[in-house]
Design a protein around this motif. Structure first.
Motif, PDB file in Angstrom:
ATOM      1  N   ILE A 102       0.848  -1.191   0.000  1.00  0.00           N
ATOM      2  CA  ILE A 102       0.000   0.000   0.000  1.00  0.00           C
ATOM      3  C   ILE A 102       0.887   1.245   0.000  1.00  0.00           C
ATOM      4  CG2 ILE A 102      -1.993  -1.088   1.091  1.00  0.00           C
ATOM      5  CD1 ILE A 102       0.304   1.018   3.171  1.00  0.00           C
ATOM      6  N   LEU A 103       0.282   2.410  -0.156  1.00  0.00           N
ATOM      7  CA  LEU A 103       1.007   3.670  -0.123  1.00  0.00           C
ATOM      8  C   LEU A 103       0.529   4.511   1.054  1.00  0.00           C
ATOM      9  CD1 LEU A 103       0.957   4.765  -3.887  1.00  0.00           C
ATOM     10  CD2 LEU A 103       2.917   3.893  -2.596  1.00  0.00           C
ATOM     11  N   ALA A 104       1.480   5.159   1.727  1.00  0.00           N
ATOM     12  CA  ALA A 104       1.140   6.143   2.754  1.00  0.00           C
ATOM     13  C   ALA A 104       1.016   7.506   2.075  1.00  0.00           C
ATOM     14  CB  ALA A 104       2.213   6.184   3.830  1.00  0.00           C
ATOM     15  N   LEU A 105      -0.084   8.197   2.311  1.00  0.00           N
ATOM     16  CA  LEU A 105      -0.311   9.506   1.706  1.00  0.00           C
ATOM     17  C   LEU A 105       0.009  10.607   2.702  1.00  0.00           C
ATOM     18  CD1 LEU A 105      -3.794   8.953   0.007  1.00  0.00           C
ATOM     19  CD2 LEU A 105      -1.533   8.713  -1.019  1.00  0.00           C
ATOM     20  N   PRO A 106       0.588  11.701   2.248  1.00  0.00           N
ATOM     21  CA  PRO A 106       0.761  12.857   3.131  1.00  0.00           C
ATOM     22  C   PRO A 106      -0.602  13.502   3.391  1.00  0.00           C
ATOM     23  CG  PRO A 106       1.461  13.393   0.896  1.00  0.00           C
ATOM     24  CD  PRO A 106       1.151  11.924   0.906  1.00  0.00           C
ATOM     25  N   PRO A 107      -0.740  14.161   4.540  1.00  0.00           N
ATOM     26  CA  PRO A 107       0.294  14.367   5.556  1.00  0.00           C
ATOM     27  C   PRO A 107       0.301  13.246   6.595  1.00  0.00           C
ATOM     28  CG  PRO A 107      -1.654  15.623   6.134  1.00  0.00           C
ATOM     29  CD  PRO A 107      -1.968  14.957   4.822  1.00  0.00           C
ATOM     30  N   ILE A 108       1.404  13.183   7.341  1.00  0.00           N
ATOM     31  CA  ILE A 108       1.504  12.369   8.552  1.00  0.00           C
ATOM     32  C   ILE A 108       1.552  13.345   9.721  1.00  0.00           C
ATOM     33  CG2 ILE A 108       2.933  10.768   9.874  1.00  0.00           C
ATOM     34  CD1 ILE A 108       3.995   9.694   7.202  1.00  0.00           C
ATOM     35  N   THR A 109       0.710  13.132  10.711  1.00  0.00           N
ATOM     36  CA  THR A 109       0.628  14.087  11.817  1.00  0.00           C
ATOM     37  C   THR A 109       1.110  13.456  13.122  1.00  0.00           C
ATOM     38  OG1 THR A 109      -1.267  15.177  10.781  1.00  0.00           O
ATOM     39  CG2 THR A 109      -0.884  15.647  13.104  1.00  0.00           C
ATOM     40  N   TYR A 110       2.155  14.056  13.706  1.00  0.00           N
ATOM     41  CA  TYR A 110       2.653  13.650  15.020  1.00  0.00           C
ATOM     42  C   TYR A 110       1.981  14.534  16.074  1.00  0.00           C
ATOM     43  CZ  TYR A 110       6.509  11.492  12.374  1.00  0.00           C
ATOM     44  OH  TYR A 110       7.254  10.736  11.504  1.00  0.00           O
ATOM     45  N   ARG A 111       1.423  13.933  17.114  1.00  0.00           N
ATOM     46  CA  ARG A 111       0.698  14.672  18.134  1.00  0.00           C
ATOM     47  C   ARG A 111       1.383  14.560  19.487  1.00  0.00           C
ATOM     48  NH1 ARG A 111      -5.032  11.932  16.336  1.00  0.00           N
ATOM     49  NH2 ARG A 111      -5.526  13.301  14.578  1.00  0.00           N
ATOM     50  N   GLU A 112       1.147  15.561  20.320  1.00  0.00           N
ATOM     51  CA  GLU A 112       1.798  15.611  21.626  1.00  0.00           C
ATOM     52  C   GLU A 112       1.378  14.467  22.551  1.00  0.00           C
ATOM     53  OE1 GLU A 112       0.758  19.161  23.723  1.00  0.00           O
ATOM     54  OE2 GLU A 112      -1.369  19.018  23.216  1.00  0.00           O
ATOM     55  N   ASP A 113       0.213  13.861  22.298  1.00  0.00           N
ATOM     56  CA  ASP A 113      -0.248  12.763  23.158  1.00  0.00           C
ATOM     57  C   ASP A 113       0.376  11.421  22.781  1.00  0.00           C
ATOM     58  OD1 ASP A 113      -1.524  12.175  20.797  1.00  0.00           O
ATOM     59  OD2 ASP A 113      -3.567  12.230  21.605  1.00  0.00           O
ATOM     60  N   GLY A 114       1.299  11.428  21.806  1.00  0.00           N
ATOM     61  CA  GLY A 114       1.981  10.201  21.413  1.00  0.00           C
ATOM     62  C   GLY A 114       1.352   9.484  20.233  1.00  0.00           C
ATOM     63  N   THR A 115       0.244  10.003  19.713  1.00  0.00           N
ATOM     64  CA  THR A 115      -0.403   9.354  18.574  1.00  0.00           C
ATOM     65  C   THR A 115       0.101   9.923  17.247  1.00  0.00           C
ATOM     66  OG1 THR A 115      -2.276  10.903  18.619  1.00  0.00           O
ATOM     67  CG2 THR A 115      -2.492   8.860  19.880  1.00  0.00           C
ATOM     68  N   ILE A 116      -0.035   9.116  16.198  1.00  0.00           N
ATOM     69  CA  ILE A 116       0.329   9.514  14.836  1.00  0.00           C
ATOM     70  C   ILE A 116      -0.859   9.218  13.932  1.00  0.00           C
ATOM     71  CG2 ILE A 116       2.072   9.365  13.024  1.00  0.00           C
ATOM     72  CD1 ILE A 116       3.662   7.532  14.874  1.00  0.00           C
ATOM     73  N   LYS A 117      -1.175  10.147  13.038  1.00  0.00           N
ATOM     74  CA  LYS A 117      -2.237   9.903  12.066  1.00  0.00           C
ATOM     75  C   LYS A 117      -1.637   9.667  10.690  1.00  0.00           C
ATOM     76  CE  LYS A 117      -6.489  11.635  10.003  1.00  0.00           C
ATOM     77  NZ  LYS A 117      -7.487  12.733   9.923  1.00  0.00           N
ATOM     78  N   PHE A 118      -1.961   8.506  10.114  1.00  0.00           N
ATOM     79  CA  PHE A 118      -1.559   8.137   8.760  1.00  0.00           C
ATOM     80  C   PHE A 118      -2.801   7.986   7.891  1.00  0.00           C
ATOM     81  CE2 PHE A 118       2.291   6.516  10.822  1.00  0.00           C
ATOM     82  CZ  PHE A 118       3.282   6.753   9.884  1.00  0.00           C
ATOM     83  N   THR A 119      -2.644   8.204   6.590  1.00  0.00           N
ATOM     84  CA  THR A 119      -3.665   7.830   5.619  1.00  0.00           C
ATOM     85  C   THR A 119      -3.012   6.922   4.586  1.00  0.00           C
ATOM     86  OG1 THR A 119      -4.924   9.875   5.909  1.00  0.00           O
ATOM     87  CG2 THR A 119      -5.311   8.630   3.893  1.00  0.00           C
ATOM     88  N   PHE A 120      -3.653   5.766   4.339  1.00  0.00           N
ATOM     89  CA  PHE A 120      -3.123   4.788   3.395  1.00  0.00           C
ATOM     90  C   PHE A 120      -4.104   4.598   2.249  1.00  0.00           C
ATOM     91  CE2 PHE A 120      -1.494   3.357   7.591  1.00  0.00           C
ATOM     92  CZ  PHE A 120      -0.138   3.509   7.352  1.00  0.00           C
ATOM     93  N   VAL A 121      -3.581   4.219   1.081  1.00  0.00           N
ATOM     94  CA  VAL A 121      -4.417   3.914  -0.064  1.00  0.00           C
ATOM     95  C   VAL A 121      -3.916   2.622  -0.701  1.00  0.00           C
ATOM     96  CG1 VAL A 121      -3.034   5.288  -1.691  1.00  0.00           C
ATOM     97  CG2 VAL A 121      -5.435   4.832  -2.198  1.00  0.00           C
ATOM     98  N   GLY A 122      -4.847   1.811  -1.181  1.00  0.00           N
ATOM     99  CA  GLY A 122      -4.479   0.550  -1.819  1.00  0.00           C
ATOM    100  C   GLY A 122      -5.722  -0.255  -2.140  1.00  0.00           C
ATOM    101  N   THR A 123      -5.519  -1.471  -2.601  1.00  0.00           N
ATOM    102  CA  THR A 123      -6.656  -2.342  -2.877  1.00  0.00           C
ATOM    103  C   THR A 123      -7.250  -2.836  -1.563  1.00  0.00           C
ATOM    104  OG1 THR A 123      -5.319  -4.352  -2.924  1.00  0.00           O
ATOM    105  CG2 THR A 123      -5.538  -3.128  -5.003  1.00  0.00           C
TER     106      THR A 123
END
Length: 213
Positions: A102-123
């Motif tokens: 799959i592909l990771a799409l921008p943006p990637i968000t790093y948060r102060e609470d330790g979480t990360i938000k990713f968006t992926f695209v694929g079949t």
């Protein structure tokens, strides 16, 4: 083709160096990686941090993986163009992404609470493989799933809704102060004021929802 947004909960120890800096800094709450190129000898990223350059500069200076960087002020926030000695991602997460196709799409968000938000695209099958791999990569939550079609994600307007928004803009309905009325929108669209109002409200809801997601 499917699009999915995922929020990971990372420990400070497993976090990317920039993410650790955000977790540790009392004056920075998010760092959003807008684009990246991991294929260069010195992997390069462009990020936006919600703090002024005076705060971001010592934070970036302290990152051991940084080879060179440049900062730009963005009305109290900062764009950071950073060249790194190596591209870093938690090994289990990197393996899960690589194995899934799959592909990771921008943006990637790093948060102060330790979480990360990713968006992926694929079949569908590739994303299913990703979720199976992620079971060993740490805690995560799927926040949205849908068909991939546009940068706005799930923002979908009918032709009539799109036309209604264009007319509303053209007659001055969104001017500040407002110079046009919904009755003018209806007249231009050749429909009643109530129908025009419903078209515009539904279009607004789709646009705002798509933007937030």
């Amino acid at each position: 083709m499917r699009r999915v947004s995922v929020v990971f909960d990372r420990s400070r120890q497993d976090a990317h160096p920039l993410h650790r800096a955000v977790i540790d800094a009392a004056t920075v709450s998010t760092a959003t990686v807008l684009t990246w190129d991991a294929s260069r000898p010195t992997p390069t990223t462009l990020s936006r941090l919600d703090a002024p350059p005076s705060v971001v500069k010592p934070l970036v200076n302290d990152l051991s993986a940084v080879d060179d960087y440049a900062l730009s002020d963005d009305d109290g926030a900062t764009y950071a163009f950073v060249q790194q000695e190596q591209f870093e991602m938690a090994p289990r997460l990197a393996d899960a992404v690589a194995a899934s196709g799959i592909l990771a799409l921008p943006p990637i968000t790093y948060r102060e609470d330790g979480t990360i938000k990713f968006t992926f695209v694929g079949t569908h099958d590739a994303l299913q493989t990703l979720f199976e791999k992620l079971e060993t990569a740490g805690d995560y939550e799927i926040t949205s799933v849908g068909e991939y079609g546009s940068p706005a994600g799930r923002c979908r307007l009918t032709p009539r809704q799109r036309e209604a928004l264009k007319v509303a803009v053209s007659v001055g309905y969104y001017d500040v102060p407002r110079t046009g009325s919904m009755s003018e929108v209806g007249a231009t669209l050749d429909c009643s004021e109530s129908t025009a109002s419903e078209l515009v409200r539904k279009a607004q809801a789709a646009v705002v929802t798509g933007f937030v997601e």
